[in-house]
Enzyme design. Sequence first.
Site, PDB file in Angstrom:
ATOM      1  N   SER A  87      -3.562   1.044  -8.025  1.00 24.59           N
ATOM      2  CA  SER A  87      -2.735   1.695  -7.177  1.00 24.59           C
ATOM      3  C   SER A  87      -1.984   2.758  -8.264  1.00 24.59           C
ATOM      4  O   SER A  87      -2.631   3.564  -8.869  1.00 24.59           O
ATOM      5  CB  SER A  87      -1.620   0.755  -6.386  1.00 24.59           C
ATOM      6  OG  SER A  87      -0.609   1.860  -5.848  1.00 24.59           O
ATOM      7  N   ARG A 112       5.588  10.831  -7.170  1.00 26.08           N
ATOM      8  CA  ARG A 112       4.986   9.911  -6.258  1.00 26.08           C
ATOM      9  C   ARG A 112       5.990   8.939  -5.821  1.00 26.08           C
ATOM     10  O   ARG A 112       6.311   8.694  -4.673  1.00 26.08           O
ATOM     11  CB  ARG A 112       3.849   9.236  -6.959  1.00 26.08           C
ATOM     12  CG  ARG A 112       3.198   8.228  -6.003  1.00 26.08           C
ATOM     13  CD  ARG A 112       1.933   7.752  -7.034  1.00 26.08           C
ATOM     14  NE  ARG A 112       0.924   6.780  -6.245  1.00 26.08           N
ATOM     15  CZ  ARG A 112       1.321   5.446  -6.254  1.00 26.08           C
ATOM     16  NH1 ARG A 112       2.268   4.744  -6.881  1.00 26.08           N
ATOM     17  NH2 ARG A 112       0.274   4.675  -5.678  1.00 26.08           N
ATOM     18  N   HIS A 194       0.305   2.576   0.909  1.00 21.39           N
ATOM     19  CA  HIS A 194      -1.332   2.646   1.384  1.00 21.39           C
ATOM     20  C   HIS A 194      -1.493   2.342   2.848  1.00 21.39           C
ATOM     21  O   HIS A 194      -2.516   1.648   3.213  1.00 21.39           O
ATOM     22  CB  HIS A 194      -1.709   1.528   0.522  1.00 21.39           C
ATOM     23  CG  HIS A 194      -1.935   1.953  -1.253  1.00 21.39           C
ATOM     24  ND1 HIS A 194      -2.472   2.724  -1.608  1.00 21.39           N
ATOM     25  CD2 HIS A 194      -1.157   1.260  -1.859  1.00 21.39           C
ATOM     26  CE1 HIS A 194      -1.993   2.932  -2.972  1.00 21.39           C
ATOM     27  NE2 HIS A 194      -1.488   1.907  -2.955  1.00 21.39           N
TER      28      HIS A 194
END
Length: 294
Positions: A87, A112, A194
């Site tokens: 990740s 992010r 995700h």
Amino acid sequence: MKAYIFPGQGAQFSGMGLDIFEKYPDAQDLFLKANDILGFNITDVMFEGTAEDLKETKVTQPAIFIHSIALKSVMTDFEPAMVAGHSLGEFSALVASGALSFEDGLKLVSQRAQAMQKACETQPSTMAAVLGLEDAVVEEVCEQTPGVVVAANYNCPGQLVISGEIEAINKACETMKEKGARRALVLPVGGAFHSPMMEPAREELAAAIEATKFTKPICPIYQNVTASAITDASQIQANLIAQLTAPVRWTQTIQQMIADGGTEFIEVGPGKVLQGLMRKINRDVAASSAILPQ
């Protein structure tokens, strides 16, 4: 063949990086540069902050990234045949393999983290760990559960994390237990990473990634989205954008790296989470932590 793997969120600990900062002047510069780029002294939180302080997403992600790259910067024997990151760790792997500069990597990691935080606040969501079920069973339950719920992290055989709307996750967990899961436990995370619920964050980050210079890495990087060896800079960018809403195929990544000749796996960054997963994926392959030079 040496494979270097980089951990993601959850590997942080209080005092992380202080030993590297105190021992190595070159790494010190890197930590201080990070403070300048972020606009606050993240080193204070890393070195002296509590576990609670470190849990804040805007701190956690840059802190793990900085620790991993600082550790890599002082290693005297860093000669990767292949790299991968879990990740967030994919950004560390990209910097370590030369596809991305430290400065650009840190800026993207920070953006992010903030984009993910914003997406979490917009729509409450969560994740849950499912232990003791075949991947196919977990996937089937997700498909049959009303609402948004998807397989998010294929961590190792028998350990899969699902992600989505709170109500859908709770319902899926009940069904998983009925199907024989050893555990189906909601995790203390900020949101549904995700999963399709990260779409606003993906859109926000896409512009930043597209505006950033990527170059061909010194070795293949096995990306979360494809679980295969990638060296093309534009393909790396596209996969990195897709990563926010796509699952982390970690089991498949490690299996592919082994199939492609990886014989020794070295974890670069805080903690030993990935070594634990390695033992469950293939206990015959050597896995260890990166060691600071004397």
